[in-house]
Design a protein around this motif. Structure first.
Motif, PDB file in Angstrom:
ATOM      1  N   VAL A 180       6.373  29.416   4.268  1.00  5.98           N
ATOM      2  CA  VAL A 180       7.478  29.150   5.185  1.00  5.98           C
ATOM      3  C   VAL A 180       7.704  27.649   5.344  1.00  5.98           C
ATOM      4  N   LEU A 181       8.954  27.238   5.141  1.00  3.55           N
ATOM      5  CA  LEU A 181       9.389  25.886   5.479  1.00  3.55           C
ATOM      6  C   LEU A 181      10.174  26.027   6.773  1.00  3.55           C
ATOM      7  N   ASP A 182       9.718  25.343   7.803  1.00  2.00           N
ATOM      8  CA  ASP A 182      10.198  25.554   9.162  1.00  2.00           C
ATOM      9  C   ASP A 182      10.522  24.209   9.784  1.00  2.00           C
ATOM     10  N   ASN A 183      11.658  24.111  10.469  1.00  2.00           N
ATOM     11  CA  ASN A 183      12.001  22.846  11.112  1.00  2.00           C
ATOM     12  C   ASN A 183      11.171  22.588  12.371  1.00  2.00           C
ATOM     13  N   LEU A 184      10.389  23.579  12.814  1.00  5.31           N
ATOM     14  CA  LEU A 184       9.558  23.390  14.007  1.00  5.31           C
ATOM     15  C   LEU A 184       8.182  22.811  13.691  1.00  5.31           C
ATOM     16  N   THR A 185       7.832  22.727  12.413  1.00  2.00           N
ATOM     17  CA  THR A 185       6.545  22.161  12.013  1.00  2.00           C
ATOM     18  C   THR A 185       6.647  21.597  10.603  1.00  2.00           C
ATOM     19  N   ASN A 186       5.853  20.571  10.329  1.00  5.95           N
ATOM     20  CA  ASN A 186       5.774  20.024   8.978  1.00  5.95           C
ATOM     21  C   ASN A 186       4.769  20.788   8.125  1.00  5.95           C
ATOM     22  N   ARG A 187       3.968  21.639   8.757  1.00  6.57           N
ATOM     23  CA  ARG A 187       2.989  22.436   8.016  1.00  6.57           C
ATOM     24  C   ARG A 187       3.701  23.532   7.238  1.00  6.57           C
ATOM     25  N   VAL A 188       3.312  23.728   6.001  1.00 12.81           N
ATOM     26  CA  VAL A 188       3.838  24.809   5.177  1.00 12.81           C
ATOM     27  C   VAL A 188       2.785  25.907   5.197  1.00 12.81           C
ATOM     28  N   LEU A 189       3.125  27.026   5.850  1.00 18.04           N
ATOM     29  CA  LEU A 189       2.165  28.104   6.072  1.00 18.04           C
ATOM     30  C   LEU A 189       2.560  29.367   5.316  1.00 18.04           C
ATOM     31  N   PRO A 190       1.552  30.199   4.952  1.00 22.39           N
ATOM     32  CA  PRO A 190       1.889  31.517   4.423  1.00 22.39           C
ATOM     33  C   PRO A 190       2.691  32.283   5.478  1.00 22.39           C
ATOM     34  N   TRP A 191       3.632  33.080   5.043  1.00 20.78           N
ATOM     35  CA  TRP A 191       4.524  33.788   5.971  1.00 20.78           C
ATOM     36  C   TRP A 191       3.743  34.596   6.990  1.00 20.78           C
ATOM     37  N   ASN A 192       2.618  35.182   6.577  1.00 16.84           N
ATOM     38  CA  ASN A 192       1.855  36.046   7.478  1.00 16.84           C
ATOM     39  C   ASN A 192       0.876  35.276   8.363  1.00 16.84           C
ATOM     40  N   LYS A 193       0.944  33.953   8.342  1.00 12.88           N
ATOM     41  CA  LYS A 193       0.095  33.121   9.214  1.00 12.88           C
ATOM     42  C   LYS A 193       0.914  32.345  10.236  1.00 12.88           C
ATOM     43  N   THR A 194       2.214  32.597  10.293  1.00  8.73           N
ATOM     44  CA  THR A 194       3.092  31.863  11.209  1.00  8.73           C
ATOM     45  C   THR A 194       3.100  32.444  12.615  1.00  8.73           C
ATOM     46  N   HIS A 195       2.676  33.682  12.761  1.00  9.68           N
ATOM     47  CA  HIS A 195       2.742  34.416  14.032  1.00  9.68           C
ATOM     48  C   HIS A 195       4.178  34.712  14.435  1.00  9.68           C
ATOM     49  N   TYR A 196       5.103  34.636  13.481  1.00  9.14           N
ATOM     50  CA  TYR A 196       6.480  35.025  13.722  1.00  9.14           C
ATOM     51  C   TYR A 196       6.640  36.509  13.402  1.00  9.14           C
ATOM     52  N   ALA A 197       7.604  37.135  14.020  1.00  6.97           N
ATOM     53  CA  ALA A 197       8.005  38.491  13.668  1.00  6.97           C
ATOM     54  C   ALA A 197       9.190  38.356  12.713  1.00  6.97           C
ATOM     55  N   PHE A 198       8.978  38.651  11.447  1.00 10.44           N
ATOM     56  CA  PHE A 198      10.031  38.520  10.443  1.00 10.44           C
ATOM     57  C   PHE A 198      10.979  39.697  10.549  1.00 10.44           C
ATOM     58  N   ILE A 199      12.263  39.411  10.524  1.00  8.64           N
ATOM     59  CA  ILE A 199      13.285  40.423  10.729  1.00  8.64           C
ATOM     60  C   ILE A 199      13.977  40.768   9.411  1.00  8.64           C
ATOM     61  N   GLU A 200      14.604  39.757   8.804  1.00  7.67           N
ATOM     62  CA  GLU A 200      15.330  40.002   7.563  1.00  7.67           C
ATOM     63  C   GLU A 200      15.278  38.763   6.686  1.00  7.67           C
ATOM     64  N   ALA A 201      15.534  38.978   5.384  1.00  8.31           N
ATOM     65  CA  ALA A 201      15.527  37.873   4.424  1.00  8.31           C
ATOM     66  C   ALA A 201      16.558  38.162   3.348  1.00  8.31           C
ATOM     67  N   GLN A 202      16.960  37.085   2.679  1.00 16.75           N
ATOM     68  CA  GLN A 202      17.860  37.245   1.552  1.00 16.75           C
ATOM     69  C   GLN A 202      17.186  38.109   0.489  1.00 16.75           C
ATOM     70  N   ASP A 203      17.972  38.930  -0.168  1.00 16.62           N
ATOM     71  CA  ASP A 203      17.487  39.759  -1.263  1.00 16.62           C
ATOM     72  C   ASP A 203      17.273  38.856  -2.478  1.00 16.62           C
ATOM     73  N   PRO A 204      16.055  38.793  -3.038  1.00 18.80           N
ATOM     74  CA  PRO A 204      15.833  37.898  -4.176  1.00 18.80           C
ATOM     75  C   PRO A 204      16.654  38.281  -5.413  1.00 18.80           C
ATOM     76  N   ASN A 205      17.077  39.538  -5.498  1.00 19.81           N
ATOM     77  CA  ASN A 205      17.879  39.982  -6.635  1.00 19.81           C
ATOM     78  C   ASN A 205      19.371  39.742  -6.432  1.00 19.81           C
ATOM     79  N   ASP A 206      19.771  39.536  -5.190  1.00 18.06           N
ATOM     80  CA  ASP A 206      21.180  39.269  -4.855  1.00 18.06           C
ATOM     81  C   ASP A 206      21.210  38.517  -3.529  1.00 18.06           C
ATOM     82  N   PRO A 207      21.072  37.179  -3.561  1.00 17.46           N
ATOM     83  CA  PRO A 207      20.959  36.396  -2.327  1.00 17.46           C
ATOM     84  C   PRO A 207      22.159  36.465  -1.389  1.00 17.46           C
ATOM     85  N   ALA A 208      23.266  37.056  -1.810  1.00 14.37           N
ATOM     86  CA  ALA A 208      24.388  37.256  -0.892  1.00 14.37           C
ATOM     87  C   ALA A 208      24.106  38.431   0.040  1.00 14.37           C
ATOM     88  N   ARG A 209      23.132  39.265  -0.320  1.00 11.60           N
ATOM     89  CA  ARG A 209      22.739  40.413   0.503  1.00 11.60           C
ATOM     90  C   ARG A 209      21.452  40.084   1.259  1.00 11.60           C
TER      91      ARG A 209
END
Length: 188
Positions: free
Chosen positions: A151-180
């Motif tokens: 994760v690249l986050d404007n709230l921290t300069n640390r680059v963390l694995p997504w599952n170590k951020t303590h965030y609840a991930f909701i949705e993400a761009q589809d890697p096969n079709d980033p418009a979706r």
């Protein structure tokens, strides 16, 4: 970033569970297609690199990883946080930062564009929405590597694995079709 918090909180209740993460959890698993975040409409036509795919994706090298960390820190330091309400007089608008700055999704988009300019394949760069530590809507940039999603986050300069951020991930761009966009499935 203002998001559909009531809807997202309900989804989080369905998809967000806490447990110990394993090595397999270093990659975000995406579920079914989901409507793009509020304010995202028109982004693909206004900012084509945000929805671009690479015809020849490659693995991220150690040298590129150093660039990724440097871009994250540099943009965080140089881009003031400015809400859409004060800048555009609307609750939500996804746009690259202006001379005044930008909010979280604007900064995440700028990081994606800058990393692509440096040769990072767009297939490795996905915008994502989360609930942050204060249960507020927030956007980040995900960098997909052979070792997991970071994760690249404007709230921290640390680059963390997504599952170590303590965030609840909701949705993400589809890697096969980033418009979706797709729901992020969490079992951690």
């Amino acid at each position: 970033m203002i998001m559909r918090i009531d809807l997202l909180a309900g989804l989080c209740g369905i998809f967000c569970t806490l447990s110990t993460a394993s090595i397999a959890d270093t990659i975000m698993h995406l579920g079914r297609e989901w409507p793009a975040p509020k304010g995202f409409e028109g982004v693909c036509s206004s900012y084509p690199p945000i929805c671009q795919k690479s015809p020849h994706p490659h693995q991220i090298t150690d040298a590129e990883w150093k660039k990724i960390k440097k871009v994250n820190q540099s943009i965080n330091q140089k881009t003031p946080e400015v809400s859409d309400k004060s800048q555009y007089h609307v609750l939500e608008k996804w746009a690259l930062p202006s001379h005044l700055g930008g909010d979280c999704e604007d900064i995440a988009m700028l990081k994606k564009v800058e990393l692509q300019k440096m040769g990072i394949s767009p297939d490795h760069l996905l915008l994502a929405t989360v609930l942050d530590l204060h249960h507020e809507g927030h956007a980040v940039l995900i960098v997909r590597t052979s070792k997991g999603d970071y994760v690249l986050d404007n709230l921290t300069n640390r680059v963390l694995p997504w599952n170590k951020t303590h965030y609840a991930f909701i949705e993400a761009q589809d890697p096969n079709d980033p418009a979706r966009w797709n729901i992020v499935l969490q079992d951690r």
